[in-house]
Design a protein around this motif. Structure first.
Motif, mmCIF file in Angstrom:
data_model
loop_
_atom_site.group_PDB
_atom_site.id
_atom_site.type_symbol
_atom_site.label_atom_id
_atom_site.label_comp_id
_atom_site.label_asym_id
_atom_site.label_seq_id
_atom_site.Cartn_x
_atom_site.Cartn_y
_atom_site.Cartn_z
ATOM 1 N N GLN A 9 2.864 7.122 -3.066
ATOM 2 C CA GLN A 9 3.984 7.550 -2.233
ATOM 3 C C GLN A 9 4.424 8.931 -2.690
ATOM 4 O O GLN A 9 4.485 9.206 -3.889
ATOM 5 N N ASP A 41 -0.317 5.187 7.527
ATOM 6 C CA ASP A 41 -0.379 3.753 7.827
ATOM 7 C C ASP A 41 -1.187 3.425 9.081
ATOM 8 O O ASP A 41 -1.421 2.259 9.393
ATOM 9 N N LYS A 79 4.252 7.161 2.636
ATOM 10 C CA LYS A 79 3.363 6.215 1.973
ATOM 11 C C LYS A 79 1.928 6.582 2.306
ATOM 12 O O LYS A 79 1.629 6.972 3.433
ATOM 13 N N TYR A 81 -2.340 5.628 1.884
ATOM 14 C CA TYR A 81 -3.245 4.489 1.838
ATOM 15 C C TYR A 81 -4.693 4.945 1.696
ATOM 16 O O TYR A 81 -5.026 6.096 1.973
ATOM 17 N N THR A 99 -0.637 -4.633 -1.848
ATOM 18 C CA THR A 99 -0.571 -4.802 -0.391
ATOM 19 C C THR A 99 -0.803 -6.256 0.019
ATOM 20 O O THR A 99 -0.259 -6.727 1.004
ATOM 21 N N ILE A 102 2.287 -8.661 0.737
ATOM 22 C CA ILE A 102 3.116 -8.560 1.942
ATOM 23 C C ILE A 102 2.760 -9.677 2.914
ATOM 24 O O ILE A 102 1.600 -9.892 3.253
ATOM 25 N N LYS A 118 8.609 -9.363 2.660
ATOM 26 C CA LYS A 118 8.594 -8.392 3.770
ATOM 27 C C LYS A 118 7.836 -7.130 3.395
ATOM 28 O O LYS A 118 7.166 -6.528 4.224
ATOM 29 N N ASN A 119 8.004 -6.708 2.141
ATOM 30 C CA ASN A 119 7.403 -5.456 1.709
ATOM 31 C C ASN A 119 7.406 -5.416 0.196
ATOM 32 O O ASN A 119 8.054 -6.221 -0.460
ATOM 33 N N GLU A 121 8.165 -2.424 -2.622
ATOM 34 C CA GLU A 121 8.660 -1.055 -2.784
ATOM 35 C C GLU A 121 8.566 -0.654 -4.249
ATOM 36 O O GLU A 121 8.539 -1.506 -5.142
ATOM 37 N N ASP A 127 7.617 -2.068 -9.459
ATOM 38 C CA ASP A 127 7.484 -2.698 -8.147
ATOM 39 C C ASP A 127 8.620 -3.688 -7.895
ATOM 40 O O ASP A 127 9.030 -4.433 -8.787
ATOM 41 N N ASP A 130 10.484 -7.114 -1.630
ATOM 42 C CA ASP A 130 11.531 -7.184 -0.612
ATOM 43 C C ASP A 130 11.384 -8.555 0.026
ATOM 44 O O ASP A 130 10.456 -8.802 0.799
ATOM 45 N N TYR A 140 15.971 -7.435 -2.975
ATOM 46 C CA TYR A 140 14.875 -6.962 -3.822
ATOM 47 C C TYR A 140 14.840 -7.781 -5.099
ATOM 48 O O TYR A 140 15.873 -8.123 -5.673
#
Length: 176
Positions: A9, A41, A79, A81, A99, A102, A118-119, A121, A127, A130, A140
């Motif tokens: 990121q 993304d 972000k 990838y 990844t 998620i 959800k994610n 971050e 890390d 979420d 979080y």
């Protein structure tokens, strides 16, 4: 599973000549430099790194088309990838890419359903999962062994030890 894996990121600009911090999420932070260009993304080329150096736990990089502070600030938080097929194969079933977390079901230590991830971050201190609980507001949770004692990618779940505040106040969002 997505065919794109989140690996880095863009952080804050660094100086006035277009350099910026790049927060790498690869096991070896410098390994992210092996994948050029990095993708957005949608799987489209987003950033071609032309130079990099280590600095206080992050990478300071230069990239094609980013020649001043304003352009570096314009891509902050982007972000980045790589295609899963371009990464090394995972041989150990206990290893996975961030990844892959998620969308996994989140379970309480007693096995009951708690919600979904959800994610994932990382704002620079490690890390964070979420988590969207089955009821209440998302929150979080630091991704540590203490907070997440089990990760089972094959069966699609993680076990978490939710914070006391979440356990004490599981109000549905419409009542909060």
């Amino acid at each position: 599973m997505s065919d794109l894996v989140f690996v880095a990121q863009v952080g804050a600009s660094f100086g006035v000549k277009g350099e910026f911090k790049l927060i790498s999420h690869t096991e070896d932070p410098l390994a992210v430099l092996e994948y050029n260009p990095l993708l957005n993304d949608k799987g489209e080329p987003a950033l071609s790194i032309t130079g990099a150096r280590g600095h206080k736990g992050a990478l300071i990089v230069r990239a094609e088309g980013i020649a001043d502070k304003d352009k570096a600030e314009a891509i902050k938080n982007q972000k980045l990838y790589v295609r899963r097929e371009d990464l090394p194969e995972i041989d150990d079933e206990d290893d996975y890419y961030i990844t892959d977390l998620i969308g996994l079901e989140v379970r309480n230590p007693d096995g009951s359903k708690h919600g979904r991830i959800k994610n994932v971050e990382n704002f620079g201190a490690g890390d964070l999962l979420d988590i969207q609980p089955t009821s209440g507001t998302s929150y979080y949770l630091a991704f540590t062994r203490e907070n997440v004692p089990e990760v089972n990618i094959a069966d699609g779940f993680v076990v978490v030890v939710p914070p006391k505040e979440v356990i004490a106040d599981p109000k549905p969002e419409d009542e909060a």
